[in-house]
Design a protein around this motif. Structure first.
Motif, PDB file in Angstrom:
ATOM      1  N   ASN B 219       0.757  -1.264  -0.041  1.00 12.63           N
ATOM      2  CA  ASN B 219      -0.030   0.044  -0.093  1.00 12.63           C
ATOM      3  C   ASN B 219       0.781   1.016   0.120  1.00 12.63           C
ATOM      4  O   ASN B 219       0.242   2.342   0.299  1.00 12.63           O
ATOM      5  CB  ASN B 219      -0.989  -0.069   1.145  1.00 12.63           C
ATOM      6  CG  ASN B 219      -0.402  -0.159   2.551  1.00 12.63           C
ATOM      7  OD1 ASN B 219       0.701  -0.174   2.501  1.00 12.63           O
ATOM      8  ND2 ASN B 219      -1.339  -0.582   3.464  1.00 12.63           N
ATOM      9  N   SER B 220       2.157   1.043  -0.306  1.00  6.04           N
ATOM     10  CA  SER B 220       2.931   2.498  -0.326  1.00  6.04           C
ATOM     11  C   SER B 220       2.464   3.381  -1.522  1.00  6.04           C
ATOM     12  O   SER B 220       2.128   4.691  -1.216  1.00  6.04           O
ATOM     13  CB  SER B 220       4.367   2.097  -0.169  1.00  6.04           C
ATOM     14  OG  SER B 220       4.677   1.344  -1.319  1.00  6.04           O
ATOM     15  N   GLU B 221       2.202   2.695  -2.444  1.00  9.34           N
ATOM     16  CA  GLU B 221       1.911   3.488  -3.580  1.00  9.34           C
ATOM     17  C   GLU B 221       0.472   4.252  -3.491  1.00  9.34           C
ATOM     18  O   GLU B 221       0.261   5.362  -3.528  1.00  9.34           O
ATOM     19  CB  GLU B 221       1.709   2.499  -4.705  1.00  9.34           C
ATOM     20  CG  GLU B 221       1.742   3.128  -6.066  1.00  9.34           C
ATOM     21  CD  GLU B 221       1.447   2.346  -7.428  1.00  9.34           C
ATOM     22  OE1 GLU B 221       1.508   1.162  -7.103  1.00  9.34           O
ATOM     23  OE2 GLU B 221       1.262   2.662  -8.385  1.00  9.34           O
ATOM     24  N   MET B 222      -0.289   3.197  -3.048  1.00  9.63           N
ATOM     25  CA  MET B 222      -1.562   3.766  -2.493  1.00  9.63           C
ATOM     26  C   MET B 222      -1.513   5.175  -1.584  1.00  9.63           C
ATOM     27  O   MET B 222      -2.317   5.955  -1.621  1.00  9.63           O
ATOM     28  CB  MET B 222      -2.599   2.783  -1.996  1.00  9.63           C
ATOM     29  CG  MET B 222      -4.094   3.187  -2.226  1.00  9.63           C
ATOM     30  SD  MET B 222      -4.723   3.418  -3.845  1.00  9.63           S
ATOM     31  CE  MET B 222      -6.407   3.917  -3.361  1.00  9.63           C
ATOM     32  N   LYS B 223      -0.650   5.092  -0.589  1.00  3.55           N
ATOM     33  CA  LYS B 223      -0.679   5.837   0.501  1.00  3.55           C
ATOM     34  C   LYS B 223      -0.423   7.165  -0.123  1.00  3.55           C
ATOM     35  O   LYS B 223      -0.730   8.365   0.176  1.00  3.55           O
ATOM     36  CB  LYS B 223       0.274   5.422   1.585  1.00  3.55           C
ATOM     37  CG  LYS B 223      -0.240   4.798   2.647  1.00  3.55           C
ATOM     38  CD  LYS B 223       0.928   4.155   3.821  1.00  3.55           C
ATOM     39  CE  LYS B 223       0.054   3.304   4.661  1.00  3.55           C
ATOM     40  NZ  LYS B 223       1.324   2.547   5.421  1.00  3.55           N
TER      41      LYS B 223
END
Lengths: 242, 275
Positions: B219-223
């Protein structure tokens, strides 16, 4: 979800209820995959334990423990690992086709396992553990749950890192033929790797490191030969070449 | 096999001659090793070729989806229907010509294995599709609806491409940026209530996504997207705020003088258009 946002949504021309339904559904699905991931991760922790135990027995090879004893000691851990891979395969059979969705969670451990198995195999037979043999040792079957070829190749690179230390310690304990054998093996392995068209990725970097192991082995081999310590003299090599 | 490899790497041939003179057992060993590595080389070559094809196809999907998005932005209050129809037609063309290329490459485990190669294209495609649908109906295009439209793509003998939740959500996350632009353009065009509709829609999406992000795979991209999204939401809100506050002074002028209103609304919003 507060009432104020509800009220806002209901006055909207979008249909927030359908949005909520869809996202609620997503939440459920993502939770399910989260559970699978957690199960895999706890399995991987068990793998790490087995690997550590195996490493601690293999380390004894540097203290001149006979190969047969090292093999005997690590056999049990290999059985443990085989059992763990079986369980991993079972978890993944619940989500067909998603092997690579979770692959990142166990690939490092698998690469280490391959390196240990390949090292043991070389100690035992003097040969390279090929991909299929590695799969067999771990009880894997490519049709269901195979050993990723890149993981296997990276494992071989890790294994090459082990060789210089082993050879140094063999020489200390008076085995002067070991450097020649190890060097020959690593030369073969290195030249075999050159057959591959590698991308600029992790495997490529690991393979690039292999040449330093090769160089180290050449130096040891040179040291031993120049002093005439080896049983077979380097002259024989030259004769054979000519 | 060995002749092929020695042609590629002459020094290998030398090596095997050298060894063969000494120890026949080793020759087999070395050849067997190289034969094995030829298999691995085939595997890696095929994998890399496939990855390249996917990256190319993904880039085509991205470029053409972007064109669809620009087409949507071109609509005015008078020709909305026409412009959106054209956008939808373009989107269908992207599906047939470009997304279809992904189908046969992503069979079986390749779908997840090569996700990073095609994911950017799919995200952009989702973004374009969701934007079109919102402008037409004011609703959020669901993943099921997109996937239904992809069912007939490609050869019937292969399994159809079905976008996964993660790529869908990442795509939806991007839509808010486009909607922010759209809100600004629409208000400048005089559709004042449109910005508020967009504002509500984007808030709904943002709120729902905040609940999902912690559960997403990586979820780093989504964050990162969530931060951008919040900024977009706030830009739209500020836009609406200015309309309410400053616009109220110009109510009579709204109907009388379009030019004045436009300059008020767009004042200070130009940077939004660029971002």
């Amino acid at each position: 979800m507060s009432t104020s946002t509800r009220a806002l949504s209901s006055s909207s021309s979008s249909s927030p209820l359908s949005i909520q339904n869809q996202f609620g559904d997503f939440h459920k699905q993502l939770e399910d995959s989260g559970v699978i991931r957690e199960r895999i991760q706890s399995l991987v922790r068990e793998m790490e334990r087995a690997i550590r135990l195996m490493q601690s027995s293999i380390i004894l090879i540097h203290q001149s423990l006979p190969v047969s004893e090292v093999l005997e000691k690590s056999r049990f851990q290999i059985d443990v690992l085989r059992e763990l891979y079986k369980r991993l395969c079972e978890i993944l059979s619940e989500c067909p086709g998603q092997y690579y969705r979770y692959h990142g969670d166990w690939k490092t451990e698998t690469q280490t396992v391959v390196s240990l198995l390949a090292f043991l195999h070389w100690l035992e037979t003097g040969n390279l553990l090929i991909h299929k043999e590695a799969e067999e040792k771990l009880g894997l079957d490519s049709s269901e749950f195979g050993l990723d070829i890149e993981d296997y190749l990276i494992g071989l690179c890790f294994m090459s890192n082990e060789l210089p230390r082993y050879v140094v310690n063999q020489v200390i304990s008076g085995d002067y033929d070991c450097p020649r054998e190890a060097l020959k093996f690593l030369k073969d392995l290195h030249s075999s790797f050159l057959v591959l068209n590698l991308r600029n990725d992790f495997l490529r970097r690991k393979f690039d490191g292999m040449k330093y192991d090769l160089k180290r082995l050449e130096e040891i081999d040179y040291d031993v030969n120049i002093r005439g310590l080896s049983a077979k003299k380097p002259k024989q090599d030259q004769d054979a070449e000519a | 096999m060995s002749s092929k490899s020695s042609r590629l790497h002459p020094h290998l041939e030398e090596a095997s001659i050298l060894i063969s003179a000494k120890k026949p057992r080793r020759v087999l060993n070395n050849c067997a090793m190289k034969e094995e590595f030829e298999k691995y080389a085939d595997y890696l070559n095929q994998l890399n070729d496939k990855r390249e094809r996917l990256v190319k196809a993904s880039r085509d999907v991205t470029i053409n989806s972007k064109k669809v998005i620009f087409q949507v932005h071109r609509m005015t209050k008078h020709d909305k229907g026409e412009v959106l129809e054209k956008a939808e037609k373009d989107l269908a063309a992207v599906t047939d010509q470009h997304v279809s290329k992904l189908v046969k490459e992503l069979q079986g485990t390749d779908f997840w294995k090569l996700r990073r190669a095609y994911s950017p294209g799919i995200q952009e495609y989702v973004e374009a599709a969701v934007l079109c649908k919102f402008c037409k109906n004011g609703t959020l295009l669901s993943l099921d609806e997109i996937n239904k439209s992809l069912l007939q793509l490609g050869d019937p003998s292969v399994e159809p491409l079905q976008i996964n939740i993660l790529d869908y959500l990442l795509g939806v996350g991007d839509v808010t940026g486009e909607l922010m632009r759209l809100a600004t353009i629409r208000t400048s065009d005089g559709e004042l209530e449109y910005a508020e509709t967009i504002c509500r829609f984007v808030r709904d999406i943002y709120r729902e996504l905040t609940l999902l992000v912690p559960d997403m795979d990586d979820n780093s991209e989504m964050k990162k997207k969530m931060e951008t999204m919040l900024q977009s939401v706030m830009k739209i809100e500020n836009n609406c705020y200015k309309l309410r506050v400053r616009g109220s002074e110009f109510i009579p002028m709204r109907t009388l003088n379009c030019e004045v209103k436009v300059s008020i609304v767009t004042h200070g919003e130009d940077k939004n258009l660029d971002s």
